[in-house]
Design a protein around this motif. Structure first.
Motif, short mmCIF file in Angstrom:
data_model
loop_
_atom_site.label_atom_id
_atom_site.label_comp_id
_atom_site.label_asym_id
_atom_site.label_seq_id
_atom_site.Cartn_x
_atom_site.Cartn_y
_atom_site.Cartn_z
N ASP A 1 1.01 -0.49 1.85
CA ASP A 1 0.80 0.41 2.98
C ASP A 1 -0.65 0.35 3.44
O ASP A 1 -1.58 0.33 2.62
CB ASP A 1 1.12 1.86 2.58
CG ASP A 1 2.59 2.05 2.27
OD1 ASP A 1 3.41 1.30 2.85
OD2 ASP A 1 2.92 2.94 1.46
N GLN B 1 8.51 3.30 9.55
CA GLN B 1 9.39 2.14 9.59
C GLN B 1 8.62 0.90 9.16
O GLN B 1 7.39 0.88 9.12
CB GLN B 1 9.96 1.94 11.00
CG GLN B 1 8.91 1.57 12.06
CD GLN B 1 9.49 1.51 13.46
OE1 GLN B 1 10.08 2.48 13.93
NE2 GLN B 1 9.33 0.38 14.12
N HIS B 2 9.37 -0.14 8.87
CA HIS B 2 8.78 -1.37 8.35
C HIS B 2 7.83 -2.00 9.39
O HIS B 2 8.16 -2.10 10.57
CB HIS B 2 9.91 -2.36 8.01
CG HIS B 2 9.42 -3.67 7.49
ND1 HIS B 2 8.85 -3.81 6.24
CD2 HIS B 2 9.40 -4.91 8.06
CE1 HIS B 2 8.51 -5.07 6.06
NE2 HIS B 2 8.84 -5.76 7.15
N ALA B 3 6.63 -2.41 8.93
CA ALA B 3 5.65 -3.15 9.75
C ALA B 3 5.26 -2.42 11.03
O ALA B 3 5.01 -3.06 12.06
CB ALA B 3 6.19 -4.54 10.08
N GLY C 1 4.93 -5.25 0.72
CA GLY C 1 5.18 -3.89 0.27
C GLY C 1 3.93 -3.06 0.08
O GLY C 1 3.91 -2.14 -0.75
N THR D 1 3.10 0.84 -2.49
CA THR D 1 4.08 1.93 -2.32
C THR D 1 4.50 2.52 -3.66
O THR D 1 4.92 3.66 -3.73
CB THR D 1 5.32 1.42 -1.57
OG1 THR D 1 5.76 0.21 -2.19
CG2 THR D 1 5.00 1.14 -0.12
N ALA E 1 2.97 -5.47 5.13
CA ALA E 1 4.33 -4.92 5.10
C ALA E 1 5.28 -5.83 4.32
O ALA E 1 6.11 -5.36 3.53
CB ALA E 1 4.84 -4.73 6.53
N GLU E 2 5.13 -7.12 4.51
CA GLU E 2 5.98 -8.12 3.85
C GLU E 2 5.87 -8.00 2.32
O GLU E 2 6.85 -8.17 1.58
CB GLU E 2 5.55 -9.51 4.32
CG GLU E 2 6.19 -10.69 3.63
CD GLU E 2 5.45 -11.98 3.98
OE1 GLU E 2 5.27 -12.81 3.08
OE2 GLU E 2 5.06 -12.15 5.16
#
Length: 874
Positions: free
Chosen positions: A825, A701-703, A823, A847, A820-821
């Motif tokens: 990983d 999941q995000h962040a 993009g 990503t 995360a902001e």
């Protein structure tokens, strides 16, 4: 600025507002005089004189001078006429008998006015009889009374007080001496018996003003000397010792006066918050932290000088006051030295000046005899004189070089000899480079000792490696050190490893060159000199690699092995590295660092034994881990099909970067996990690689990284390492190695609540850029420039990012949220805190295409610095 004398003030001028104005004007005039470099003794005595006049005028204003058998007396530091801007003004109001209620009321008004004027007044109202009773019971009161000085009132009453204080029955000299020595020992113990504290107390730290006061108090009680100057006139101090103590006192007074100008309330701690401004007031200049470091260097050197004089003079007082003729007979060592009790002393007057190399003979005798604890005071005095009269450094004498190397090779020299040589200034007299690092500090939270003190502590830590009792704490070093063939090479590397600090440039390179020249000068072979020089140049290599590089990457190990080249070099380096870490800060060494260094040591040892031309087969290691963990899982009742079905979802890197026990632990719980949509959180019950392992298995999941580290930060836990992995079908397999704020594994009682909080945080998510805790106050005084650098790597799928910033709450969460902001990983993280600095390594990937492009790197750098700087304390 001219300030009116309080004695000339009219009654109508003695109002609170007008008196406040007078005091403010006087304080401002003193501040300006200090900044204009007026002698600080004039200001200290001048403040006492001004307060004398103010108190005398107010005493008269309240008509106390009309009351028979009543007097106003200055005691303590004020009694000595020593008042700094915020010093306590200690007074005694002395009467022949108990005072009537109306007089007590007026005295209360008098004291209240002084308090209203914001003066730090300590007062007592007593009869002579009460002074005698309380003084006999309380050493502090007795000491303060000893320095009593009449300000106003009845001479006869004051004389009676002095007669009582000076009587042998009040405090017998021997009793007073023993009590003051014990008091000093207890005070020193509160400061860990070292002059090197990061935020020292100017007054109370070992070597501080209290050590000078202690000498004065004892001399006053026993010899009747009322000042340092009188002590020298009576022969208890030589003229040179008097000048040195006066010089040290003058510098400490200047530091204290400058500090008090910065404070609003009384304090004598030279804290980080005020060191820069105090340095500025004292005229120290330089870029960055240089002014502070220069000031503190002189400050620590002054403390050392006071501490040495204090120790020597107390031993001389000990002989004069306590010696009842039962001193032990001397035990002759040779023609030049003898042992008396547990002290070594010279038998030939002036030998140290006639033959300076004989100074080293004394320390060889100390190394030879474990019962010798120190140097006799008269011999110490001769050593101090000879040391000051040296026309050149001792290493220039061939005879001295021979004796120095004898000490370096002596099996017991690390026990006492080297620390005593340092304490008595002999190392600085031997080696010019050592004299440069005496008192050299660094303005940070990482190095808690000066460079010289750190180096001496490093030598002491090396000594502990020969004791089997320390095997559990230092397993590799206790195994390796005893078999080192030439231990003297390690000791020389320890002496030189930081000797280049404070001179600009790379201290490791400066020290390496000087170490090589020293070794050749002292008769070592070129291969031996090269080894010592290499150790000095690379003394940080192993700790940096272990703590800030991905040591589970075979390429990192190979590169490290290429630098080390030789297993003997590796063994020397690990001993130097561990001793260096332990001697830098007592709180640094923990199971986590021990495990990291052990893994790096053994991985490198395997590479060197295989030969650098035979690199590790990664596929072979993966197969080996799978076979061992599969056997453990089958014992738990899982079938080969179940195991294979699960592992097919994992990428090869997972099996490379985890031990077989970790793999089996993770797999057991994943296979038993009944709700794939729910997060699975595991916390290891025992230490894993020196820390507590937290394993998170959930849908990506995000962040997520930012969410987890933010929650850990809220719980006061420190993340030291993270392996961030994703399965082929979109599940994360994240491992976080954490320790509590004491560097220990997490208490088992906290596991359940931590699991539930992490579970909730993952399900709810956390605000992206969020400060989780208040910034500790001691961090606010440090500036660490946020830096982002990208390291070269052969990988086409990953980018290595090195990150430096102020170690603030929420920092790691902010970094993770930024990735995360944009993009990117996170595939791994090595988190290192060095004092106030965070120095972290992140393994990241885009990503879309793996390794970041140059444009992506530059954009990430800008956004990361911007987001992190927004966290900075104001």
């Amino acid at each position: 600025m001219h300030v009116q004398s309080p004695l000339t003030l009219q009654d109508e001028q003695l109002t609170l507002p007008l008196l406040k104005n007078q005091l403010e004007a006087f304080a401002e005039s003193q501040k300006q005089a200090f900044l204009d470099a007026h002698p600080v003794p004039d200001l200290v005595y001048g403040r006492a004189e001004y307060m004398d006049q103010l108190l005398q005028r107010l005493w008269q204003f309240y008509d106390f001078h009309l009351i028979d058998h009543l007097c106003l007396i200055a005691v303590g530091g004020y009694g000595r006429k020593e008042l700094h801007p915020l010093s306590d003004i200690d007074i005694l109001i002395l009467s022949k008998q108990k005072l009537p209620a109306e007089v007590q009321a007026k005295i209360s008004e008098f004291i209240t006015l002084l308090w209203d004027l914001k003066l730090e007044v300590g007062h007592a109202v007593r009869t002579i009889e009460e002074c005698g009773h309380i003084g006999r019971e309380d050493l502090t009161v007795a000491t303060n009374l000893q320095e009593a000085r009449l300000l106003s009132g009845c001479d006869d009453i004051f004389h009676q007080l002095k007669v009582m204080i000076l009587s042998e029955s009040f405090w017998p000299t021997e009793t007073f001496y023993r009590a003051k020595v014990q008091e000093q020992k207890a005070r020193h113990a509160r400061y860990h018996d070292t002059t090197y504290n990061l935020e020292p107390d100017i007054k109370s730290t070992p070597g501080g003003l209290r050590d000078i006061h202690t000498l004065s108090w004892i001399a006053r009680r026993h010899f009747g000397a009322t000042s340092l100057f009188e002590m020298s006139r009576h022969g208890f101090l030589t003229d040179a010792e008097y000048r040195e103590l006066a010089e040290c006192q003058d510098f400490l007074w200047r530091v204290r006066f400058a500090l008090h100008l910065e404070l609003k309330r009384y304090d004598n701690r030279l804290t980080f918050a005020h060191q820069a401004q105090v340095a500025h007031h004292l005229g120290f200049q330089g870029e960055g932290n240089l002014a502070v470091e220069m000031m503190m260097k002189e400050f620590y050197r002054t403390l050392r000088r006071v501490a040495e004089l204090n120790k020597m003079l107390l031993k001389l007082f000990d002989q004069a006051i306590l010696d009842q003729g039962d001193e032990p007979d001397p035990e002759v060592i040779n023609a030049a030295f003898q042992k008396r009790g547990n002290l070594i002393e010279l038998r030939i007057e002036g030998l140290f000046q006639q033959k300076p190399e004989s100074i080293l003979d004394m320390f060889i005798h100390i190394a030879n005899d474990s019962q010798i604890e120190g140097v006799a005071p008269a011999t110490m005095r001769q050593l101090r004189t000879a040391r000051r009269r040296l026309s050149h450094f001792l290493h220039m004498l061939p005879e001295a070089r021979e004796k120095f190397m004898e000490l370096v090779r002596h099996p017991n020299a690390l026990t006492k000899a080297f620390s005593l040589m340092h304490r008595h200034g002999v190392l600085a007299a031997y080696l010019p480079q050592w004299s440069h690092i005496v008192g050299q500090m660094q303005f940070d939270l990482f190095h808690v000792y000066t460079v010289d003190e750190h180096s001496i502590r490093l030598l002491k830590h090396i000594r502990t490696f020969s004791d089997p009792k320390n095997h559990e704490k230092h397993p590799i070093c206790c195994e390796v050190y005893p078999r080192l063939q030439k231990k003297e090479l390690l000791i020389l590397a320890a002496i030189f490893h930081d000797i280049g600090k404070g001179r600009g440039g790379d201290h490791s390179e400066i020290g390496a060159v000087e170490a090589y020249d020293f070794c050749i000068e002292h008769g070592l072979s070129k291969p031996e000199a090269r080894l010592v020089s290499w150790l000095v140049q690379n003394h940080l290599l192993m700790s940096v690699t272990a703590q800030r590089r991905d040591i589970y990457d075979p390429d990192v190990i190979t590169e490290f092995a290429k630098t080390v080249r030789d297993e003997e070099y590796l063994e020397f380096l690990v001993c130097l590295t561990v001793a260096d870490i332990c001697a830098t800060n007592p709180e640094l060494w923990n199971s986590w660092k021990r495990t990291l260094l052990a893994e790096l040591f053994y991985s490198t040892q395997r590479v060197l034994r295989r030969g650098l031309e035979n690199p590790v087969d990664v596929r072979e290691r993966i197969r080996h881990n799978q076979q061992l963990s599969s056997a453990l899982l089958r014992k738990e009742g899982f079938t080969s099909r179940e195991i294979e079905s699960l592992w097919q979802r994992f990428k090869a890197d997972y099996f490379l970067r985890h031990t077989h026990k970790q793999i089996a632990w993770h797999s057991t719980h994943i296979l038993r996990h009944e709700s794939p949509d729910e997060p699975l959180i595991l916390i290891s019950k025992k230490a894993t690689r020196g820390g507590t392992e937290i394993f998170v298995y959930t849908k990506d999941q995000h962040a997520l990284f930012a969410t987890v580290v933010a929650e850990l930060d809220r719980k006061g836990l420190n993340v030291h390492d993270a392996q961030i992995m994703t399965s082929k079908d979109g599940y994360v397999l994240d491992t976080f190695m954490v320790l509590d704020q004491n560097g220990e594994i997490i208490d088992a009682e906290r596991h359940q609540i931590l699991t539930s909080h992490l579970h909730r945080a993952i399900e709810n998510g956390t605000p992206a850029l969020h400060k989780t805790r208040r910034t500790p106050s001691n961090l606010k005084h440090f500036k660490v420039k946020t830096q982002v650098d990208f390291l070269p790597t052969k990988s086409k799928k990953r980018t290595l990012l090195e990150f430096v910033a102020l170690d603030m709450p929420g920092l790691l969460a902010t970094v993770g949220a930024t990735f995360a902001e944009l993009g990117f990983d996170i595939r791994g993280a090595k988190i290192t805190t060095i004092g106030e600095r965070a120095e972290d390594l992140f393994i990241i990937a885009s990503t879309q295409h793996g390794k970041l492009t140059m444009e992506e790197q530059e954009h990430l750098r800008q956004v990361l610095i911007e987001n992190v700087d927004a966290l900075m304390p104001n």
